[in-house]
Write a protein that holds these residues in place. Sequence first.
Motif, PDB file in Angstrom:
ATOM      1  N   MET A 332      26.313  31.140  38.823  1.00 44.18           N
ATOM      2  CA  MET A 332      27.767  31.144  38.584  1.00 44.18           C
ATOM      3  C   MET A 332      28.052  31.027  37.086  1.00 44.18           C
ATOM      4  O   MET A 332      28.948  31.667  36.556  1.00 44.18           O
ATOM      5  N   GLU A 333      27.234  30.192  36.436  1.00 47.83           N
ATOM      6  CA  GLU A 333      27.436  29.972  35.001  1.00 47.83           C
ATOM      7  C   GLU A 333      27.193  31.272  34.229  1.00 47.83           C
ATOM      8  O   GLU A 333      27.973  31.641  33.347  1.00 47.83           O
ATOM      9  N   ALA A 334      26.096  31.963  34.593  1.00 51.04           N
ATOM     10  CA  ALA A 334      25.771  33.228  33.914  1.00 51.04           C
ATOM     11  C   ALA A 334      26.899  34.247  34.128  1.00 51.04           C
ATOM     12  O   ALA A 334      27.267  34.988  33.216  1.00 51.04           O
ATOM     13  N   LEU A 335      27.439  34.255  35.345  1.00 52.06           N
ATOM     14  CA  LEU A 335      28.530  35.202  35.647  1.00 52.06           C
ATOM     15  C   LEU A 335      29.767  34.900  34.810  1.00 52.06           C
ATOM     16  O   LEU A 335      30.438  35.795  34.316  1.00 52.06           O
ATOM     17  N   ARG A 336      30.032  33.609  34.632  1.00 58.09           N
ATOM     18  CA  ARG A 336      31.202  33.230  33.835  1.00 58.09           C
ATOM     19  C   ARG A 336      31.023  33.674  32.385  1.00 58.09           C
ATOM     20  O   ARG A 336      31.955  34.132  31.750  1.00 58.09           O
ATOM     21  N   LYS A 337      29.757  33.559  31.898  1.00 54.83           N
ATOM     22  CA  LYS A 337      29.501  33.977  30.514  1.00 54.83           C
ATOM     23  C   LYS A 337      29.649  35.495  30.385  1.00 54.83           C
ATOM     24  O   LYS A 337      30.166  36.000  29.398  1.00 54.83           O
ATOM     25  N   GLN A 338      29.198  36.199  31.407  1.00 53.21           N
ATOM     26  CA  GLN A 338      29.306  37.675  31.381  1.00 53.21           C
ATOM     27  C   GLN A 338      30.764  38.135  31.417  1.00 53.21           C
ATOM     28  O   GLN A 338      31.101  39.201  30.947  1.00 53.21           O
ATOM     29  N   ASN A 339      31.608  37.334  32.046  1.00 48.61           N
ATOM     30  CA  ASN A 339      33.026  37.708  32.185  1.00 48.61           C
ATOM     31  C   ASN A 339      33.906  36.656  31.532  1.00 48.61           C
ATOM     32  O   ASN A 339      34.509  35.825  32.207  1.00 48.61           O
ATOM     33  N   PRO A 340      33.958  36.662  30.175  1.00 47.45           N
ATOM     34  CA  PRO A 340      34.728  35.604  29.509  1.00 47.45           C
ATOM     35  C   PRO A 340      36.212  35.668  29.850  1.00 47.45           C
ATOM     36  O   PRO A 340      36.717  36.719  30.253  1.00 47.45           O
ATOM     37  N   LEU A 341      36.842  34.535  29.653  1.00 45.40           N
ATOM     38  CA  LEU A 341      38.271  34.441  29.998  1.00 45.40           C
ATOM     39  C   LEU A 341      39.136  35.420  29.199  1.00 45.40           C
ATOM     40  O   LEU A 341      40.167  35.861  29.662  1.00 45.40           O
ATOM     41  N   SER A 342      38.662  35.761  27.986  1.00 49.37           N
ATOM     42  CA  SER A 342      39.450  36.688  27.154  1.00 49.37           C
ATOM     43  C   SER A 342      39.593  38.048  27.841  1.00 49.37           C
ATOM     44  O   SER A 342      40.628  38.708  27.730  1.00 49.37           O
ATOM     45  N   VAL A 343      38.549  38.452  28.604  1.00 46.39           N
ATOM     46  CA  VAL A 343      38.628  39.724  29.328  1.00 46.39           C
ATOM     47  C   VAL A 343      39.664  39.612  30.443  1.00 46.39           C
ATOM     48  O   VAL A 343      40.453  40.516  30.698  1.00 46.39           O
ATOM     49  N   LEU A 344      39.673  38.439  31.105  1.00 51.14           N
ATOM     50  CA  LEU A 344      40.614  38.236  32.209  1.00 51.14           C
ATOM     51  C   LEU A 344      42.054  38.241  31.712  1.00 51.14           C
ATOM     52  O   LEU A 344      42.951  38.661  32.420  1.00 51.14           O
ATOM     53  N   ARG A 345      42.232  37.789  30.469  1.00 48.00           N
ATOM     54  CA  ARG A 345      43.585  37.777  29.921  1.00 48.00           C
ATOM     55  C   ARG A 345      44.155  39.200  29.930  1.00 48.00           C
ATOM     56  O   ARG A 345      45.295  39.428  30.305  1.00 48.00           O
ATOM     57  N   GLU A 346      43.289  40.162  29.535  1.00 54.07           N
ATOM     58  CA  GLU A 346      43.744  41.564  29.525  1.00 54.07           C
ATOM     59  C   GLU A 346      44.091  42.032  30.944  1.00 54.07           C
ATOM     60  O   GLU A 346      45.076  42.704  31.178  1.00 54.07           O
ATOM     61  N   GLN A 347      43.211  41.621  31.903  1.00 56.86           N
ATOM     62  CA  GLN A 347      43.459  42.044  33.298  1.00 56.86           C
ATOM     63  C   GLN A 347      44.736  41.413  33.854  1.00 56.86           C
ATOM     64  O   GLN A 347      45.388  41.983  34.717  1.00 56.86           O
ATOM     65  N   ASP A 348      45.053  40.222  33.360  1.00 55.85           N
ATOM     66  CA  ASP A 348      46.208  39.494  33.905  1.00 55.85           C
ATOM     67  C   ASP A 348      47.541  39.993  33.378  1.00 55.85           C
ATOM     68  O   ASP A 348      48.578  39.541  33.829  1.00 55.85           O
ATOM     69  N   THR A 349      47.511  40.895  32.397  1.00 53.08           N
ATOM     70  CA  THR A 349      48.781  41.363  31.837  1.00 53.08           C
ATOM     71  C   THR A 349      49.562  42.117  32.918  1.00 53.08           C
ATOM     72  O   THR A 349      48.991  42.655  33.853  1.00 53.08           O
ATOM     73  N   GLY A 350      50.846  42.142  32.742  1.00 55.82           N
ATOM     74  CA  GLY A 350      51.684  42.743  33.814  1.00 55.82           C
ATOM     75  C   GLY A 350      52.279  41.607  34.590  1.00 55.82           C
ATOM     76  O   GLY A 350      51.550  40.739  35.059  1.00 55.82           O
ATOM     77  N   SER A 351      53.602  41.619  34.714  1.00 52.96           N
ATOM     78  CA  SER A 351      54.275  40.454  35.273  1.00 52.96           C
ATOM     79  C   SER A 351      54.217  40.396  36.800  1.00 52.96           C
ATOM     80  O   SER A 351      53.602  39.518  37.382  1.00 52.96           O
ATOM     81  N   GLY A 352      54.774  41.383  37.453  1.00 49.86           N
ATOM     82  CA  GLY A 352      54.929  41.317  38.907  1.00 49.86           C
ATOM     83  C   GLY A 352      53.627  41.520  39.655  1.00 49.86           C
ATOM     84  O   GLY A 352      52.606  41.883  39.090  1.00 49.86           O
TER      85      GLY A 352
END
Length: 522
Positions: A332-352
Amino acid sequence: MMLAGAQIEESVSYTPEKASVSIAAKEPQKHVVAQGLTRVPSTDPVDIQFTNITCTVRLGFNKGSKQILHGVNGRLRPKQLVAIMGPSGAGKSTLLDVLSGYRVTGVGGAVFINGRGRIMKRFKKMSCYIQQDDRLQGLLTVSENMALAAQLKLSTKLDKYEKGEVIEDILTNLGLYEHMNTRAGQLSGGQRKRLSIALELINNPLIMFLDEPTTGLDSSSCSQVVQLCQSLAHQGRTIVCTVHQPSASLFALFDHVYILAAGQCLYQGTTKNLVPYLDQAGVPCPMYHNPADYIIELACGEYGEDKIKLLTTKAENGRVLDYFDETDIPSMEALRKQNPLSVLREQDTGSGTEETPQSNQLSVLMKRGFLKAKRDATMTHLRLIVNVVVGIMLGSLFINAGNDSSRVLENYNLLFAILMHHMMSPMMLTILTFPAEMSILSKEHFNRWYSLGSYYISITVVDLPISIVSCAIFSVIVYTMSSQPLEVARFSMFFAISLYTVLVAQSFGLMIGAAFNVVVST
Ligand SMILES: Nc1ncnc2c1ncn2[C@@H]1O[C@H](COP(=O)(O)OP(=O)(O)OP(=O)(O)O)[C@@H](O)[C@H]1O
């Protein structure tokens, strides 16, 4: 109104480089091509891990509850086609409902996406769920279904040519291009299943959940659908489907299997490792026996309940990952490192939650509603006929009642009968017709096509003209036959109250139809 299908046709045949596709489409199609869509997932594949999943349902008032899933665990690796197998009632669909987020009440345990706890809003943006029954708009053609879905699921920034390209790519790869102009209700079972998949592929999901995609199909259609899922998975998607009892050849098409028996995991790993696993567990698969059949027989308890216990213990209810092909499954730790939160920020854009704004949803849904009403005018005719017939009946019963002061009570009776008519007929029609739409609504809303608000407003607006016309016809007939005072103000008030009553009755009908799934036999 410009038909959605016409838009697609226009965009499909627009650019010269599309010629090759059109020629290919005219050749006789033997099998689904599924060589892979041009659009591969734009983000990294997704790893799903679930731990200690339980699911309990209430059986009704004073009847207690029933536990369907008993703390199952598992890992769904990316780029794999995973089959959840098990006998009937084992909990396959329930597990799929839980993993897809479709079922949330009575559910325990945790689901991790790329090593992080699942956040539903983000997860729903990357996944889709295709239910067992094909919930399609049967009155619309394949291209109309696709065009409307594209308008709802793709950004409004894309023009109709770009959307047309996406649709063309999907339909060509799924072997549906030559059936573009066939109504969804007239497609074969396999084609309907492929259309269901095609509709969800429009926004290119990373994770796809399919409930029994092979049920009700012949062996050739079954392998077409599973091959299609396999090629989609190998492009970088995580695809999970439930299957009943696949043939040996179909079983071999799956990369991974997850076997359930009475809500517990008997095995998870590659299809190839199933036979060695059974050997090691001391329940070897007999020679010339389909391993898929054998494990289901074991899961059914045909060889004794102790064998189920033995296998559940050996698989540690899904915790054991020794039968995966990969030697180095990331932590799980390795997966978290592979997918940093900064990448998720981009995916989370868009309001609705939905892909397009409410105004777009509303206009597309209204376009669809009017198109459906035009294709099947039975309900419209029925409402007009009912209003004319009941109007004449009440008019005859209370003829000239408005002129005669000795018949005051009769006027009350007439008003009561009119109210009952305006309440009961639209309400009953809605109660009987809405449940059929409800399954499509729940699928499309769950897969983020549109909000419930947009849907409600669109059906009300689509229904409004016919409500006004039928109410006006009824009012004119009853009002004149019963000789009420011919004053514009009085008639307008009578008509307005009648129309409000109809609208309220329809809302009640929707509420009752949604709460009680009234099934109408055909
Ligand atoms: N809402 C519910 N209320 C009561 N029992 C339920 C409910 N949902 C599921 N069950 C029961 O839970 C068990 C598992 O159901 P589920 O639909 O997950 O099985 P399945 O393995 O998918 O079966 P099938 O292959 O026949 O579809 C069944 O015995 C079913 O009757």
